[in-house]
Enzyme design. Structure first.
Site, PDB file in Angstrom:
ATOM      1  N   CYS A  35     -15.426  45.944  58.218  1.00 17.85           N
ATOM      2  CA  CYS A  35     -14.736  46.950  58.850  1.00 17.85           C
ATOM      3  C   CYS A  35     -14.583  48.241  58.136  1.00 17.85           C
ATOM      4  O   CYS A  35     -14.043  49.368  58.823  1.00 17.85           O
ATOM      5  CB  CYS A  35     -13.274  46.587  59.444  1.00 17.85           C
ATOM      6  SG  CYS A  35     -11.959  46.037  58.092  1.00 17.85           S
ATOM      7  N   CYS A 108      -6.934  41.488  59.101  1.00 20.60           N
ATOM      8  CA  CYS A 108      -6.009  42.662  58.649  1.00 20.60           C
ATOM      9  C   CYS A 108      -4.896  42.068  57.925  1.00 20.60           C
ATOM     10  O   CYS A 108      -4.402  42.550  56.817  1.00 20.60           O
ATOM     11  CB  CYS A 108      -5.594  43.496  59.911  1.00 20.60           C
ATOM     12  SG  CYS A 108      -6.971  43.715  61.061  1.00 20.60           S
TER      13      CYS A 108
HETATM   14 FE1  FES Z   1     -10.118  45.587  59.099  1.00 22.68          FE
HETATM   15 FE2  FES Z   1      -7.757  45.776  60.414  1.00 22.68          FE
HETATM   16  S1  FES Z   1      -9.869  45.979  61.477  1.00 22.68           S
HETATM   17  S2  FES Z   1      -8.265  45.747  58.298  1.00 22.68           S
END
Ligand code: FES
Length: 161
Positions: A35, A108
Site C-alpha cells: 500500500c 494497518c
Molecule cells: Fe496500508 Fe493502511 S492501507 S497501512
C-alpha cells in the site's frame, strides 16, 4: 457506518500523540510495499518501582487513516506499560478500542505493531556500539523488488533511515 468505522472516524478527527518526539529514547519504522504506507513510532522510557516503563509514545503515519486511528489508540495504551507488557501486545490488542478492523485494514494495525516492535528492539540493541550495514533488501525499495512479494503475502518491513 459500522461501530468500528465511527470509532476510527472519531480517532482520525482527534488523533492523540501524533508527531515526532524530539527527546525520544528510541524510534521504530516500518513500511508496507503493497500500500506504500509507513508508520513510525517514538518511545520515551522511565523507571517505576524498579521496572522500565514507557513514559510516552508518539507516532507518524504516512498516508493511511486507519493506521493513524490505531496508532493514536496504541500510543495512549502504551503509556505506563512496562517494556515486557508492551512486548506482549499484538496488533489485535493495539486496535481493540476501535473494535474489529475490516479485513482489508487488518494490515494497518500490523504496521503499528511492527513500528512498536522495531522501537522496542532498537532500544534493546542501543547498548551495542557496533553499526552494521544492512543488506539492500532490508529497505522499502529493496523489499519492493523482492520476488516473494509476488506471492501476494502481506509483508511489513523495517525501514532504516
Ligand atoms: Fe496500508 Fe493502511 S492501507 S497501512
Amino acid at each position: 457506518m459500522s461501530d468500528s468505522e465511527s470509532k476510527i472516524a472519531d480517532a482520525i478527527a482527534n488523533p492523540q500523540n501524533m508527531g515526532e518526539m524530539s527527546d525520544a529514547d528510541s524510534v521504530g519504522t516500518v513500511g508496507n510495499p503493497e500500500c506504500g504506507d509507513m508508520v513510525r513510532m517514538w518511545l520515551k522510557f522511565d523507571h517505576k518501582n524498579g521496572k522500565k516503563i514507557i513514559d510516552k509514545a508518539s507516532f507518524q503515519s504516512f498516508g493511511c487513516q486507519t493506521a493513524i486511528a490505531v496508532a493514536s489508540m496504541a500510543t495512549e495504551m502504551l503509556k505506563g506499560k512496562t517494556v515486557e507488557e508492551a512486548q506482549e501486545l499484538n496488533s489485535k490488542d493495539l486496535s481493540a478500542p476501535l473494535g474489529p478492523l475490516p479485513p482489508m485494514k487488518i494490515h494497518c494495525g500490523e504496521m503499528v505493531e511492527g513500528a512498536l516492535r522495531d522501537a522496542l528492539n532498537e532500544d534493546s540493541e542501543s547498548s551495542e556500539p557496533t553499526q552494521t550495514s544492512q543488506p539492500a533488501t532490508n529497505t522499502l525499495l529493496g523489499d519492493m523488488n523482492e520476488p516473494s512479494l509476488k506471492s501476494g503475502k502481506l509483508k511489513v518491513v523495517k525501514i532504516d533511515d
